[in-house]
Design a protein around this motif. Sequence first.
Motif, PDB file in Angstrom:
ATOM      1  N   PHE A 296       0.870  -1.176   0.000  1.00  0.00           N
ATOM      2  CA  PHE A 296       0.000   0.000   0.000  1.00  0.00           C
ATOM      3  C   PHE A 296       0.908   1.227   0.000  1.00  0.00           C
ATOM      4  N   PHE A 298       2.395   4.358   1.398  1.00  0.00           N
ATOM      5  CA  PHE A 298       2.530   4.935   2.738  1.00  0.00           C
ATOM      6  C   PHE A 298       2.868   6.413   2.649  1.00  0.00           C
ATOM      7  N   THR A 302      -0.582  10.216   6.638  1.00  0.00           N
ATOM      8  CA  THR A 302      -1.816   9.416   6.568  1.00  0.00           C
ATOM      9  C   THR A 302      -1.761   8.353   7.659  1.00  0.00           C
ATOM     10  N   TYR A 305      -4.869   2.920   6.947  1.00  0.00           N
ATOM     11  CA  TYR A 305      -4.654   2.176   5.707  1.00  0.00           C
ATOM     12  C   TYR A 305      -5.511   0.914   5.747  1.00  0.00           C
ATOM     13  N   ILE A 360      -3.933   0.056  10.682  1.00  0.00           N
ATOM     14  CA  ILE A 360      -4.015  -0.747   9.461  1.00  0.00           C
ATOM     15  C   ILE A 360      -5.244  -1.639   9.581  1.00  0.00           C
TER      16      ILE A 360
END
Length: 497
Positions: A296, A298, A302, A305, A360
């Motif tokens: 993903f 990164f 942010t 996820y 996550i």
Amino acid sequence: MKKICISLIAIFLLILAPTTVNALSVNLTVSCPSVIVGQTTTCTISGSTQSGGIIGVYANISVSGGASIESISTPGWGNLSTDPKSKIACVASSTSVTGSFTVGTVTIKGNSAGQATLRLSGIRISPDASSGSQDLTLSDKTGTFTVSNPLTTTTRPPATQAPTTKAPTPTQAKTTAIVTPTPTQPTTTAALPTFTELKLDSVTVGDYEVTYVDGKYYATVDYDTESVEIAATANENITIIGQGLRTLATGKNVVELILRNEGGESATVQVIITKPEDTNDYSTYLSKLKVVDYDFDFDKDTNEYTIYVPYNVNEVYVIAESNNVDVSILGDGLKSLQKGNNDIYINVQYGNKASNEYIIHVKRSYNSLIMLIAIGLLSAGLIGFGAFYITKQKKTKIENEAEKNKILAEANRTVANAKEVVSVNGQNVYAPGRVDLTPQQVVETKTPTNPVTVATSAQTSEQPAAENQVRLVKTVNTVPVKVNTANSQPVVINTGK
């Protein structure tokens, strides 16, 4: 005379011998009782002397089989010099040791069932001054014992015995009979040894906050903290080694606390203390966040996820890194997944000055499962359709063969029944129908109304008919019929010509 002199000398020597010879004799023995796996027992090393005393005992100690040495103790000896697990070196606290004595004890732990042996090798005995100046060397001494598993002794239930009281009468109170087992029929079973679980109840690092994550304790102190007091609590049967004041270096400090219970079991618990530098950089951003095998994009800004994993994945490995070496990262590493969706929290802490959290979301993907089901259903449908098509084709072929045979049979019956009637000279001639029949000329003679002589078919062509005779020619057409030509025979009709 010579013999008398020799005899006198021998007697003289026998009289003097006990006063000039003083031989030291020392004996050592090793005694070990049986032990249960997981438990400890004590082996005793004892000895005795004759004709003198000793001032020291030296020997190497080892054990073979399913046992190990936990410790060696030699109480009662002065100037003790003993290796905890491999040798003894005893020195007498007084002038010397005489008679029966105990060298020491060896604590043995049972590890696996079977026979084990405790061995003393390289034995050396130091006598006192009155016994001579030379050390004595003894051969190896051994003690054999048994290491057994718990509950290896089977017990039988006591034999049924008659009640000790008579059956109650209607006017008596009901009495419960008590059966007392005989001494040869034990009713109890040896219980499995249970030891206190090796875990801590609490850990304190000075006045700083302590966080427990995945079996480790984390704390972050101020940059100017030079040392900190570490304290821990646990069950009263657990000994904790490693507590107390610890001097801290800048960065991460790992303190290990060793736990030991009454069964001799031990475990290590880590306390990770972070001491930041005085840089006023309290950044708690991650520079890297990754789940192995699942990508993903990164971005340090942010914090949430989402990844999708197959439905049968039970764990993932999270990698989290920061450019700031003074922060503590909690929640990374190998993470087990529960049924359904999971949330993995990554905490980045800079002591009590700043913190940050990344999440996550792990979602299980059932696409592959759905695809497998769809493929299975499609395969089943294709197989079913194929079986239906083959069956249908086979049935159609059988029906076509039956229809063909029916048509052939009908045609044969038609051929057998179809006949052409031809009248030749007043007689009927029957001929089977043929598809290749051509019209045949059949000659029929008729007698006119006036009496004349009729020419017979026996007339030859050279004899013309009488003038008063009439020759009639009749054409007979046959109807073609589909027949099996292989079985039909051409029919020749004699027209009489």
